[in-house]
Scaffold this motif. Structure first.
Motif, mmCIF file in Angstrom:
data_model
loop_
_atom_site.group_PDB
_atom_site.id
_atom_site.type_symbol
_atom_site.label_atom_id
_atom_site.label_comp_id
_atom_site.label_asym_id
_atom_site.label_seq_id
_atom_site.Cartn_x
_atom_site.Cartn_y
_atom_site.Cartn_z
ATOM 1 N N VAL A 202 0.818 -1.218 0.000
ATOM 2 C CA VAL A 202 0.000 0.000 0.000
ATOM 3 C C VAL A 202 0.853 1.271 0.000
ATOM 4 O O VAL A 202 0.368 2.357 -0.324
ATOM 5 C CB VAL A 202 -0.957 0.014 1.209
ATOM 6 C CG1 VAL A 202 -1.920 -1.158 1.136
ATOM 7 C CG2 VAL A 202 -0.197 -0.014 2.529
ATOM 8 N N TRP A 203 2.134 1.143 0.361
ATOM 9 C CA TRP A 203 3.013 2.327 0.431
ATOM 10 C C TRP A 203 4.421 1.938 -0.006
ATOM 11 O O TRP A 203 5.314 1.791 0.824
ATOM 12 C CB TRP A 203 3.013 2.891 1.858
ATOM 13 C CG TRP A 203 3.723 4.199 1.986
ATOM 14 C CD1 TRP A 203 3.767 5.217 1.083
ATOM 15 C CD2 TRP A 203 4.512 4.635 3.109
ATOM 16 N NE1 TRP A 203 4.530 6.264 1.560
ATOM 17 C CE2 TRP A 203 4.992 5.934 2.807
ATOM 18 C CE3 TRP A 203 4.836 4.053 4.342
ATOM 19 C CZ2 TRP A 203 5.797 6.649 3.690
ATOM 20 C CZ3 TRP A 203 5.637 4.769 5.218
ATOM 21 C CH2 TRP A 203 6.102 6.053 4.892
ATOM 22 N N PRO A 204 4.645 1.770 -1.318
ATOM 23 C CA PRO A 204 5.960 1.333 -1.810
ATOM 24 C C PRO A 204 7.001 2.443 -1.891
ATOM 25 O O PRO A 204 8.166 2.178 -2.157
ATOM 26 C CB PRO A 204 5.650 0.793 -3.211
ATOM 27 C CG PRO A 204 4.453 1.584 -3.648
ATOM 28 C CD PRO A 204 3.651 1.851 -2.387
ATOM 29 N N ASP A 205 6.584 3.691 -1.647
ATOM 30 C CA ASP A 205 7.504 4.813 -1.842
ATOM 31 C C ASP A 205 8.795 4.723 -1.029
ATOM 32 O O ASP A 205 9.865 5.061 -1.545
ATOM 33 C CB ASP A 205 6.790 6.140 -1.530
ATOM 34 C CG ASP A 205 7.671 7.335 -1.842
ATOM 35 O OD1 ASP A 205 7.995 7.550 -3.039
ATOM 36 O OD2 ASP A 205 8.069 8.049 -0.899
ATOM 37 N N PRO A 206 8.758 4.283 0.256
ATOM 38 C CA PRO A 206 10.024 4.189 1.002
ATOM 39 C C PRO A 206 11.048 3.279 0.328
ATOM 40 O O PRO A 206 12.252 3.458 0.508
ATOM 41 C CB PRO A 206 9.590 3.610 2.355
ATOM 42 C CG PRO A 206 8.176 4.014 2.502
ATOM 43 C CD PRO A 206 7.609 3.966 1.117
ATOM 44 N N LEU A 207 10.577 2.316 -0.447
ATOM 45 C CA LEU A 207 11.473 1.408 -1.155
ATOM 46 C C LEU A 207 11.894 1.981 -2.496
ATOM 47 O O LEU A 207 13.076 1.976 -2.852
ATOM 48 C CB LEU A 207 10.780 0.052 -1.344
ATOM 49 C CG LEU A 207 11.572 -1.040 -2.066
ATOM 50 C CD1 LEU A 207 12.875 -1.336 -1.336
ATOM 51 C CD2 LEU A 207 10.728 -2.304 -2.189
ATOM 52 N N VAL A 208 10.936 2.507 -3.241
ATOM 53 C CA VAL A 208 11.215 3.005 -4.594
ATOM 54 C C VAL A 208 12.059 4.275 -4.556
ATOM 55 O O VAL A 208 12.963 4.458 -5.383
ATOM 56 C CB VAL A 208 9.902 3.260 -5.359
ATOM 57 C CG1 VAL A 208 10.181 3.844 -6.739
ATOM 58 C CG2 VAL A 208 9.102 1.967 -5.491
ATOM 59 N N SER A 209 11.806 5.149 -3.593
ATOM 60 C CA SER A 209 12.459 6.463 -3.574
ATOM 61 C C SER A 209 13.968 6.361 -3.395
ATOM 62 O O SER A 209 14.718 7.171 -3.958
ATOM 63 C CB SER A 209 11.867 7.329 -2.454
ATOM 64 O OG SER A 209 12.060 6.720 -1.187
ATOM 65 N N VAL A 210 14.453 5.372 -2.642
ATOM 66 C CA VAL A 210 15.891 5.285 -2.384
ATOM 67 C C VAL A 210 16.659 4.742 -3.583
ATOM 68 O O VAL A 210 17.886 4.904 -3.670
ATOM 69 C CB VAL A 210 16.194 4.411 -1.143
ATOM 70 C CG1 VAL A 210 15.636 5.060 0.104
ATOM 71 C CG2 VAL A 210 15.665 3.004 -1.307
ATOM 72 N N MET A 211 15.976 4.074 -4.502
ATOM 73 C CA MET A 211 16.675 3.504 -5.659
ATOM 74 C C MET A 211 16.457 4.314 -6.933
ATOM 75 O O MET A 211 17.110 4.065 -7.950
ATOM 76 C CB MET A 211 16.224 2.060 -5.884
ATOM 77 C CG MET A 211 14.763 1.895 -6.223
ATOM 78 S SD MET A 211 14.248 0.169 -6.501
ATOM 79 C CE MET A 211 14.395 -0.530 -4.881
ATOM 80 N N HIS A 212 15.587 5.324 -6.883
ATOM 81 C CA HIS A 212 15.196 6.029 -8.098
ATOM 82 C C HIS A 212 16.379 6.709 -8.795
ATOM 83 O O HIS A 212 16.564 6.579 -10.010
ATOM 84 C CB HIS A 212 14.109 7.060 -7.769
ATOM 85 C CG HIS A 212 13.495 7.696 -8.972
ATOM 86 N ND1 HIS A 212 12.656 7.010 -9.833
ATOM 87 C CD2 HIS A 212 13.616 8.940 -9.485
ATOM 88 C CE1 HIS A 212 12.287 7.821 -10.821
ATOM 89 N NE2 HIS A 212 12.846 8.994 -10.631
ATOM 90 N N THR A 213 17.182 7.433 -8.034
ATOM 91 C CA THR A 213 18.317 8.153 -8.625
ATOM 92 C C THR A 213 19.353 7.186 -9.189
ATOM 93 O O THR A 213 19.908 7.423 -10.281
ATOM 94 C CB THR A 213 18.978 9.070 -7.575
ATOM 95 O OG1 THR A 213 17.998 9.959 -7.033
ATOM 96 C CG2 THR A 213 20.091 9.896 -8.205
ATOM 97 N N SER A 214 19.626 6.107 -8.493
ATOM 98 C CA SER A 214 20.581 5.114 -8.982
ATOM 99 C C SER A 214 20.088 4.459 -10.264
ATOM 100 O O SER A 214 20.864 4.202 -11.189
ATOM 101 C CB SER A 214 20.826 4.037 -7.911
ATOM 102 O OG SER A 214 21.456 4.584 -6.777
#
Length: 503
Positions: free
Chosen positions: A478-490
């Protein structure tokens, strides 16, 4: 906290504590269990600042440690993490705590050796994800085979010797090709720095040969079809903890190898041979899904399910090149790689939870045959609720983490080809088919036999390990942002890197 050598602590801490657990000895199993739990929990706590202090706005390596190791050959003790490796380190440290708890009462023979093997393997696996020197990476990569070899060979099932030898031969032979590739890169860069290899100019012929070497090395780990046959045997014979670590962490090292080595070092060859990896991935998704549908052993069903789901990972990583060819741009390419990464993390939690569920049943009934069960919900309602949740997550139910990664990969695949996306989406049907059929035969219906009628529901220890995994699966669903946000720039940085030809 930033001044502490956090990566060295989370690598060598569990290894040293594991040696301490060995020193406690099998004569004191309670002390060995407690020290193993403290060691694994401490490692997880120390790994949390890797996330909280992580700068998600940069693709540069963070928490770097650099010390000379073998100066003659320019080999260094070089550690660092980015958006690809950091989530996998946290997954490793988290799942090791769960595995220690899972084996608390179940393992009664050679307890200290069992617990020590997992702690030592934890440190070696974290080393794989943190190593920025090729020799250091290879040492960790090969070293982690030894504890797993012992775990399956000592605490495994009746055919454990066959399974361990097959596991070792497959994974070791694949890594030999990777070693040859790393030595060739050293001859060109005069360094074993992995980051230096990313910018090394290589001809298409060189890239192709290197890519095939990396493919052979990492495809076995994933495992991709047709080099997947070691995994079902290893899972069936491994103790529950061994199956959890195999599915949750070991398979992810293959996927990580593609984004750390194959894609950035050989982008042109990856683009030229993307059809090969996409084809193998789709075979895994569809064919292996059908194979899972006919399994009669619970562990084999989940093992084949793992192969099918890891096909999504490699598909997401390589569909980027097909998108670039079909659209002339990179829009949607990052989503495929991010989807593959999310799928890796999510699969670690879900498959680990399913193997723990099988372990709970096996500890009570001493069989993994599906036909031996039926009506478990009548005697184990709390356990049944957990198993249904994890089965639904395995099928990609919206609201669970299993949906997020698959959805991102399928959405990205549409930009490359309708047929790739169609075949990829077919796994949602197959996943629902074998997951729901498993649940129907094991959990629901009337009580099948006296063995099921005598079952007792999960205890507090089992509730704790399944409950925390259930929270994580729903939270990231329901809240994937904490996972997706840390890898987005890489991910964006990798996409930009592979879009520029090295020829």
């Amino acid at each position: 906290m930033s001044e502490l050598p956090l990566l060295s602590l989370v690598i060598w801490g569990p290894i040293l504590i594991g040696l301490g657990v060995l020193f406690v000895g099998d004569e004191n199993p309670t002390g060995a269990r407690r020290l193993a739990l403290v060691g694994s929990a401490l490692t997880f706590v120390l790994s949390i600042p890797l996330y909280t202090a992580f700068d998600a706005s940069t693709a540069d390596m963070q928490f770097q440690e650099l010390l000379p190791w073998i100066s003659t050959f320019n080999v260094n003790y070089h550690l660092g993490i980015d958006g690809f490796s950091m989530p996998l380190i946290l997954l490793t440290s988290f799942m090791t705590v769960v595995v220690v708890i899972a084996g608390w009462e179940v393992i009664q023979t050679r307890v200290s050796q069992y617990m020590a093997a997992f702690l030592i393997m934890e440190g070696l696996m974290i080393g794989v994800f943190a190593a920025l020197d090729a020799v250091l990476f290879y040492v960790f990569f090969e070293g982690m085979l030894i504890p797993m070899f012992l775990i399956i060979g000592i605490w495994g099932g009746p055919r454990r010797v066959y399974a361990t030898i097959k596991f070792f031969l497959y994974t070791f032979m694949g890594s030999v090709f990777m070693l040859v590739a790393l030595l060739y890169l050293y001859s060109g860069a005069d360094s074993f720095s992995i980051l230096a290899y990313h910018d090394l100019p290589l001809t298409l012929r060189e890239q192709t040969l290197l890519f095939l070497a990396f493919l052979l090395g990492f495809a076995v780990k994933v495992p991709m079809w047709p080099v997947h046959t070691w995994l079902p045997d290893a899972h069936v014979e491994a103790p529950t903890g061994g199956s959890v670590i195999l599915a949750a962490i070991t398979l992810k090292i293959g996927g990580y190898g593609f984004v750390r080595f194959a894609l950035p070092i050989t982008p042109d060859a990856s683009a030229a041979l993307d059809w090969l990896v996409i084809s193998l991935s789709l075979i895994a998704v569809v064919y292996i899904g059908l194979v899972a549908l006919v399994q009669q052993d619970l562990k084999k069903l989940i093992a084949y399910s793992s192969i099918a789901h890891m096909g999504f990972v490699t598909l997401g990583f390589f569909v980027v090149f097909s998108i670039q060819r079909h659209t002339g741009g990179l829009q949607g390419a990052a989503m495929g790689i991010e989807g593959g990464m999310v799928q890796m993390i999510s699969h670690g939690f879900i498959s680990g939870a399913l193997f723990l569920c099988v372990g709970v049943l096996y500890d009570r009934m001493h069989t993994r045959e599906i036909k031996a069960y039926g009506g478990v919900v009548n005697t184990m309602p709390i356990f049944a609720a957990f198993m249904v949740l994890f089965a639904m997550a395995n099928a990609g139910l919206p609201g669970t983490s299993g949906f997020i990664g698959e959805f991102m990969v399928i959405l990205s695949s549409f930009k490359a080809s309708f047929w790739i996306a169609f075949l990829a989406a077919f796994t949602l049907i197959l996943g629902a088919a074998y997951s729901l059929w498993m649940v129907k035969r094991v959990v629901f219906g009337e009580v099948a036999n006296e063995g099921v009628a005598k079952l007792e529901d999960i205890n507090r220890r089992e509730f704790a390990m399944l409950g925390v995994l259930a929270i994580v699966v729903v939270l990231f669903g329901v809240w994937p942002d904490p996972l997706v946000s840390v890898m987005h720039t890489s991910v964006d940085n990798l996409v930009q890197h592979i879009s520029v030809s090295k020829l």
